[in-house]
Design an enzyme around this catalytic site. Structure first.
Site, PDB file in Angstrom:
ATOM      1  N   CYS A  77       0.827  -1.208   0.000  1.00  0.00           N
ATOM      2  CA  CYS A  77       0.000   0.000   0.000  1.00  0.00           C
ATOM      3  C   CYS A  77       0.866   1.265   0.000  1.00  0.00           C
ATOM      4  O   CYS A  77       1.578   1.513  -0.955  1.00  0.00           O
ATOM      5  CB  CYS A  77      -1.010  -0.041   1.152  1.00  0.00           C
ATOM      6  SG  CYS A  77      -2.374   1.137   0.950  1.00  0.00           S
ATOM      7  N   HIS A 175      -3.822  -4.920  -0.026  1.00  0.00           N
ATOM      8  CA  HIS A 175      -3.411  -5.496   1.257  1.00  0.00           C
ATOM      9  C   HIS A 175      -3.495  -7.018   1.184  1.00  0.00           C
ATOM     10  O   HIS A 175      -4.564  -7.591   1.380  1.00  0.00           O
ATOM     11  CB  HIS A 175      -4.316  -4.980   2.382  1.00  0.00           C
ATOM     12  CG  HIS A 175      -4.065  -3.548   2.698  1.00  0.00           C
ATOM     13  ND1 HIS A 175      -3.097  -3.134   3.577  1.00  0.00           N
ATOM     14  CD2 HIS A 175      -4.634  -2.415   2.220  1.00  0.00           C
ATOM     15  CE1 HIS A 175      -3.089  -1.820   3.639  1.00  0.00           C
ATOM     16  NE2 HIS A 175      -4.006  -1.354   2.820  1.00  0.00           N
ATOM     17  N   GLU A 177      -2.513  -9.126   3.279  1.00  0.00           N
ATOM     18  CA  GLU A 177      -2.858  -9.655   4.606  1.00  0.00           C
ATOM     19  C   GLU A 177      -4.351  -9.607   4.889  1.00  0.00           C
ATOM     20  O   GLU A 177      -4.833 -10.204   5.849  1.00  0.00           O
ATOM     21  CB  GLU A 177      -2.071  -8.912   5.698  1.00  0.00           C
ATOM     22  CG  GLU A 177      -2.548  -7.526   6.043  1.00  0.00           C
ATOM     23  CD  GLU A 177      -2.148  -6.409   5.079  1.00  0.00           C
ATOM     24  OE1 GLU A 177      -2.419  -5.236   5.412  1.00  0.00           O
ATOM     25  OE2 GLU A 177      -1.567  -6.688   4.007  1.00  0.00           O
TER      26      GLU A 177
END
Length: 193
Positions: A77, A175, A177
């Site tokens: 990001c 993202h 994650e």
């Protein structure tokens, strides 16, 4: 394998640590230059505003360390955006790893872009075993236009770089994650680079 997450005061670090924990690794959160230099893999996260994040990097000397790292580095990001030459956000000079400038979405689309978006035109081992129509999670108001270093494309009113790569450096606008099994696969792939 020693995985280091660069700690410079910007980032949703816990969710990244948990993502690696699910993969069976304990990632170390640090701003120690020697620990970062000696890592097998480096994660450069970022959530926040570009100019204040760059100020923190400069104050800690990480702005000169990061571009000189030799192991695989993954910017996430804002981390990816800071690896570019420049960002319109806060009129910020970046690290100059990726040869492109980060610009703001126009008011023709809802800003920030929040939610799931498809990625296409996937290149490099970072996207090994990923189907072209997979969806990833995005939260951002600024983007890197498509350039020579683009390895994945997303579209939000206009096509833009969902991921960049140059030498040992990789950057993802999304993202991983928070991107379910697709994001997990991308992190696994990064660990195998």
């Amino acid at each position: 394998m020693k995985i280091v997450i660069i700690n410079y005061g910007a980032g949703n670090i816990q969710s990244i640590k948990f993502a690696f924990k699910r993969l069976g690794y304990d990632a170390i959160l640090t701003n120690n230059v020697e620990e970062i230099k000696n890592a097998d893999k480096v994660i450069f996260p970022g959530v926040g505003e570009a100019s204040s994040a760059m100020k923190m990097l400069r104050e800690s000397g990480l702005d000169t360390l990061i571009p000189n790292l030799k192991q695989p580095v993954l910017g996430i990001c804002l981390g990816m955006q800071l690896m570019c030459n420049y960002s319109e956000e806060g009129n910020t000079k970046g690290l100059g790893i990726f040869d492109c400038d980060v610009v703001r979405f126009t008011n023709e689309v809802k800003v920030p872009q929040i939610g799931w978006n498809a990625i296409t035109d996937l290149k490099t081992g970072l996207f090994k075993d990923i189907v072209k129509t997979e969806y990833i999670y995005m939260v951002h108001s600024y983007y890197a236009p498509s350039c020579e270093e683009t390895i994945a494309i997303a579209d939000y009113g206009i096509p833009y770089s969902a991921a960049l790569a140059k030498d040992n450096f990789y950057g993802v606008q999304f993202h991983p994650e928070k991107s379910s099994t697709v994001g997990e696969q991308i992190l696994k792939n990064f660990l195998q680079l």
